[in-house]
Enzyme design. Structure first.
Site, PDB file in Angstrom:
ATOM      1  N   ASN A   1       6.516   1.354  -3.964  1.00  0.00           N
ATOM      2  CA  ASN A   1       7.206   0.919  -5.177  1.00  0.00           C
ATOM      3  C   ASN A   1       6.557   1.463  -6.453  1.00  0.00           C
ATOM      4  O   ASN A   1       7.236   1.797  -7.422  1.00  0.00           O
ATOM      5  CB  ASN A   1       7.253  -0.612  -5.220  1.00  0.00           C
ATOM      6  CG  ASN A   1       8.529  -1.122  -5.837  1.00  0.00           C
ATOM      7  OD1 ASN A   1       9.556  -0.449  -5.810  1.00  0.00           O
ATOM      8  ND2 ASN A   1       8.487  -2.315  -6.407  1.00  0.00           N
TER       9      ASN A   1
ATOM     10  N   PRO B   1       0.824  -1.205   0.000  1.00  0.00           N
ATOM     11  CA  PRO B   1       0.000   0.000   0.000  1.00  0.00           C
ATOM     12  C   PRO B   1       0.858   1.254   0.000  1.00  0.00           C
ATOM     13  O   PRO B   1       1.860   1.343   0.710  1.00  0.00           O
ATOM     14  CB  PRO B   1      -0.785  -0.140   1.314  1.00  0.00           C
ATOM     15  CG  PRO B   1      -0.827  -1.599   1.584  1.00  0.00           C
ATOM     16  CD  PRO B   1       0.483  -2.129   1.087  1.00  0.00           C
TER      17      PRO B   1
ATOM     18  N   ARG C   1      13.360  -4.663  -3.322  1.00  0.00           N
ATOM     19  CA  ARG C   1      12.162  -4.556  -4.157  1.00  0.00           C
ATOM     20  C   ARG C   1      12.520  -4.741  -5.620  1.00  0.00           C
ATOM     21  O   ARG C   1      13.668  -4.572  -6.021  1.00  0.00           O
ATOM     22  CB  ARG C   1      11.520  -3.173  -3.986  1.00  0.00           C
ATOM     23  CG  ARG C   1      11.287  -2.773  -2.546  1.00  0.00           C
ATOM     24  CD  ARG C   1       9.996  -3.351  -2.013  1.00  0.00           C
ATOM     25  NE  ARG C   1       9.822  -2.903  -0.644  1.00  0.00           N
ATOM     26  CZ  ARG C   1       9.326  -1.726  -0.305  1.00  0.00           C
ATOM     27  NH1 ARG C   1       8.960  -0.869  -1.236  1.00  0.00           N
ATOM     28  NH2 ARG C   1       9.193  -1.394   0.959  1.00  0.00           N
TER      29      ARG C   1
END
Length: 263
Positions: free
Chosen positions: A169, A2, A250
């Site tokens: 991200n 989120p 990530r």
């Protein structure tokens, strides 16, 4: 994960459902709060700080407490009418249930769940940088914090919530594409750090109040992003295949032509 706008939206959902209401029951399904009973407490407000959600409560004896939660990758809050079926997630993921006469708030797979004196909120969120969607947003301070780590890649720096709070991200990838900056560029080499920060804030603010996140202005499925989630698809600007690669912990998406690495 989120993003800050998602948490902002979630806070507003809870605020509309519970603000001003007296709780008629609570059910905590985490060991550290298993015996906590908030029956009789009044919900003052629901607020967000970056990706942290803060539910502020007033007790029967006048004491103030804040129920803190973090959504991380998979957490969620949902508000239901009394008697409505809880359909968002499987029951075993429920971590807390708050009941009032007019609504039931259910927290699924929440993280960092804690109940603390409201005066001590800074112990949990004081490390965060300026909140992109906060009333006290300070772009100059965000730039200062980013610039304090000149060797760090801009992709990692934007995700560090100690620099600025709210970028995840998706926005990291989209902001850097729109600025024409490679995610691996050291912070010291970013041509216009202030412009990058300003764009990040504008994108989050533009999506505030809706659940479909779009950086392109298009809301239909498949058209909401420039690079995020579009590995091997053609760049919307130059037609080059979008790439996907790990950056830190990530994955990142970028166009190798529109976002060339600086040499």
């Amino acid at each position: 994960m989120p993003e800050g706008d998602t948490v902002w939206n979630t806070a507003r959902v809870l605020h509309r459902a519970l603000a001003g209401a007296r709780l008629t029951g609570s059910d905590f399904r985490v060991p550290q709060l298993a015996t906590t009973d908030l029956t009789g407490w009044t919900v003052r407000e629901s607020a967000s700080r970056g990706k942290h959600l803060l539910l502020r409560l007033a007790g029967p004896a006048g004491e103030d407490r804040t129920l803190h939660s973090h959504l991380r990758m998979d957490g969620a809050w949902r508000a239901y009418a009394p008697g409505e079926r809880w359909s968002a997630r499987p029951a075993h993921l429920i971590r807390v249930v708050l009941r009032s006469a007019g609504a039931v708030a259910v927290g699924y797979h929440l993280h960092e769940l804690a109940l603390i004196p409201t005066a001590e909120e800074e112990s949990l969120v004081g490390h965060l940088g300026p909140d992109l969607l906060g009333a006290d947003w300070d772009p100059a301070e965000a730039v200062r914090r980013l610039a304090a780590h000149p060797e760090q890649s801009i992709g990692e720096a934007l995700l560090d919530q100690r620099n600025l709070a709210g970028v995840g991200n998706l926005y990291k990838c989209e902001v850097l594409f729109l600025r024409g900056v490679s995610p691996w560029t050291p912070v010291r080499d970013v041509p216009d750090l202030a412009g990058t920060v300003a764009l990040a804030q504008r994108l989050l603010a533009a999506n505030r109040g809706r659940w479909t996140q779009s950086t392109t202005g298009v809301l239909r499925r498949g058209g909401t992003s420039y690079v995020y989630g579009r590995r091997a698809q053609p760049c919307r600007r130059c037609g080059t295949a979008i790439r996907k690669e790990e950056l830190g912990e990530r994955v990142t998406y970028w166009c190798p032509v529109c976002q060339p690495e600086r040499t």
